[in-house]
Design a protein around this motif. Structure first.
Motif, mmCIF file in Angstrom:
data_model
loop_
_atom_site.group_PDB
_atom_site.id
_atom_site.type_symbol
_atom_site.label_atom_id
_atom_site.label_comp_id
_atom_site.label_asym_id
_atom_site.label_seq_id
_atom_site.Cartn_x
_atom_site.Cartn_y
_atom_site.Cartn_z
ATOM 1 N N ALA A 39 -89.090 -42.970 -34.760
ATOM 2 C CA ALA A 39 -88.582 -41.594 -34.777
ATOM 3 C C ALA A 39 -87.052 -41.585 -34.763
ATOM 4 C CB ALA A 39 -89.133 -40.818 -33.584
ATOM 5 N N THR A 40 -86.460 -42.498 -34.014
ATOM 6 C CA THR A 40 -84.998 -42.583 -33.952
ATOM 7 C C THR A 40 -84.425 -43.019 -35.295
ATOM 8 O OG1 THR A 40 -85.128 -43.125 -31.605
ATOM 9 C CG2 THR A 40 -83.062 -43.631 -32.719
ATOM 10 N N ILE A 41 -85.059 -43.985 -35.932
ATOM 11 C CA ILE A 41 -84.581 -44.428 -37.255
ATOM 12 C C ILE A 41 -84.697 -43.283 -38.254
ATOM 13 C CG2 ILE A 41 -85.220 -45.860 -39.240
ATOM 14 C CD1 ILE A 41 -85.472 -48.191 -37.420
ATOM 15 N N THR A 42 -85.766 -42.515 -38.160
ATOM 16 C CA THR A 42 -85.931 -41.365 -39.053
ATOM 17 C C THR A 42 -84.783 -40.371 -38.859
ATOM 18 O OG1 THR A 42 -88.322 -41.650 -38.915
ATOM 19 C CG2 THR A 42 -87.520 -39.548 -39.754
ATOM 20 N N LYS A 43 -84.398 -40.161 -37.605
ATOM 21 C CA LYS A 43 -83.268 -39.267 -37.334
ATOM 22 C C LYS A 43 -81.974 -39.853 -37.893
ATOM 23 C CE LYS A 43 -84.600 -36.531 -33.398
ATOM 24 N NZ LYS A 43 -84.205 -36.046 -32.090
ATOM 25 N N ASP A 57 -70.545 -47.234 -40.456
ATOM 26 C CA ASP A 57 -70.663 -48.563 -39.846
ATOM 27 C C ASP A 57 -71.437 -48.500 -38.536
ATOM 28 O OD1 ASP A 57 -69.255 -49.699 -41.911
ATOM 29 O OD2 ASP A 57 -67.319 -49.542 -40.886
ATOM 30 N N ILE A 58 -71.124 -47.476 -37.747
ATOM 31 C CA ILE A 58 -71.813 -47.319 -36.466
ATOM 32 C C ILE A 58 -73.303 -47.062 -36.690
ATOM 33 C CG2 ILE A 58 -72.030 -45.831 -34.432
ATOM 34 C CD1 ILE A 58 -68.966 -45.460 -34.588
ATOM 35 N N VAL A 59 -73.622 -46.183 -37.613
ATOM 36 C CA VAL A 59 -75.021 -45.866 -37.907
ATOM 37 C C VAL A 59 -75.731 -47.097 -38.453
ATOM 38 C CG1 VAL A 59 -76.555 -44.477 -39.345
ATOM 39 C CG2 VAL A 59 -74.622 -43.401 -38.193
ATOM 40 N N GLN A 60 -75.090 -47.850 -39.355
ATOM 41 C CA GLN A 60 -75.717 -49.044 -39.932
ATOM 42 C C GLN A 60 -75.996 -50.085 -38.847
ATOM 43 O OE1 GLN A 60 -76.865 -49.380 -43.019
ATOM 44 N NE2 GLN A 60 -77.719 -51.323 -42.383
ATOM 45 N N ASP A 61 -75.029 -50.309 -37.932
ATOM 46 C CA ASP A 61 -75.247 -51.250 -36.830
ATOM 47 C C ASP A 61 -76.389 -50.793 -35.942
ATOM 48 O OD1 ASP A 61 -73.187 -52.822 -37.760
ATOM 49 O OD2 ASP A 61 -71.717 -52.112 -36.281
ATOM 50 N N SER A 62 -76.443 -49.492 -35.664
ATOM 51 C CA SER A 62 -77.499 -48.953 -34.815
ATOM 52 C C SER A 62 -78.860 -49.091 -35.491
ATOM 53 C CB SER A 62 -77.228 -47.486 -34.491
ATOM 54 O OG SER A 62 -76.041 -47.360 -33.760
ATOM 55 N N GLN A 65 -79.975 -52.700 -35.175
ATOM 56 C CA GLN A 65 -80.454 -52.974 -33.821
ATOM 57 C C GLN A 65 -81.837 -52.377 -33.599
ATOM 58 O OE1 GLN A 65 -77.312 -51.365 -31.407
ATOM 59 N NE2 GLN A 65 -76.082 -53.234 -31.533
ATOM 60 N N LEU A 66 -82.054 -51.171 -34.107
ATOM 61 C CA LEU A 66 -83.363 -50.535 -33.951
ATOM 62 C C LEU A 66 -84.450 -51.285 -34.708
ATOM 63 C CD1 LEU A 66 -82.371 -46.766 -34.203
ATOM 64 C CD2 LEU A 66 -83.108 -48.003 -32.158
#
Length: 164
Positions: A39-43, A57-62, A65-66
């Protein structure tokens, strides 16, 4: 190094009962965690990353990690299911995959906790991490103790029947 062997699980229940509980808890909690991660990746995928220079960059790293967390938890789901079968049928060889994966997860949790303590100097998240590492270590000791009991009984030919 000798790993201590427990004689019973929490609340005085047998290792067999405690191992069954831990197996089901690990299975269900990993299923819930994977669902939350998806669900978090979908968001994140729906998040517009063009509004900030550092955002993509922050979103891609997150997201990376997910995805790693999802992979680890899928391994936990699989090994927890195998552990459920192993504890119900008393097959020690089916308990070993969970023990190996859980050792890896617990060690990585402890390393992450140490790094967080160094970075943040005792905040609430560190206490939660310490508590999680302690519970994971206890779960590992219960399952490993039951594994040794079943393995010893199988090697001696006695069979393994415990009263719950």
């Amino acid at each position: 190094m000798v790993i201590p062997k427990l004689n019973y699980c929490c609340c005085g229940c047998s290792l067999r009962t405690g191992s069954k509980f831990i197996a089901w808890y690990s299975f269900i909690s990993s299923l819930i965690f994977v669902s939350a991660l998806i669900a978090t990746i979908t968001k994140f995928s729906a998040f517009n990353t063009t509004t900030s220079l550092s955002g993509p960059d922050i979103v891609q790293d997150s997201e990376t990690q997910l995805i790693i967390l999802i992979f680890i938890n899928i391994l936990l789901i699989i090994t927890s299911f195998i552990l459920i079968i192993g504890t119900h049928k008393e097959y020690c060889c089916l308990m070993l995959p969970w023990i190996v994966i859980y050792i890896i997860v617990t060690v990585s949790e402890i390393i992450d906790l140490i790094l967080e303590v160094v970075r943040m100097c005792f905040n609430t998240k560190d206490f939660e991490g310490l508590l999680a590492a302690g519970v994971q270590t206890y779960f590992l000791l219960v399952i490993y103790s039951y594994y040794r009991e079943v393995k010893n009984a199988a090697e001696s030919g006695d069979g393994y029947l415990l009263q719950d």
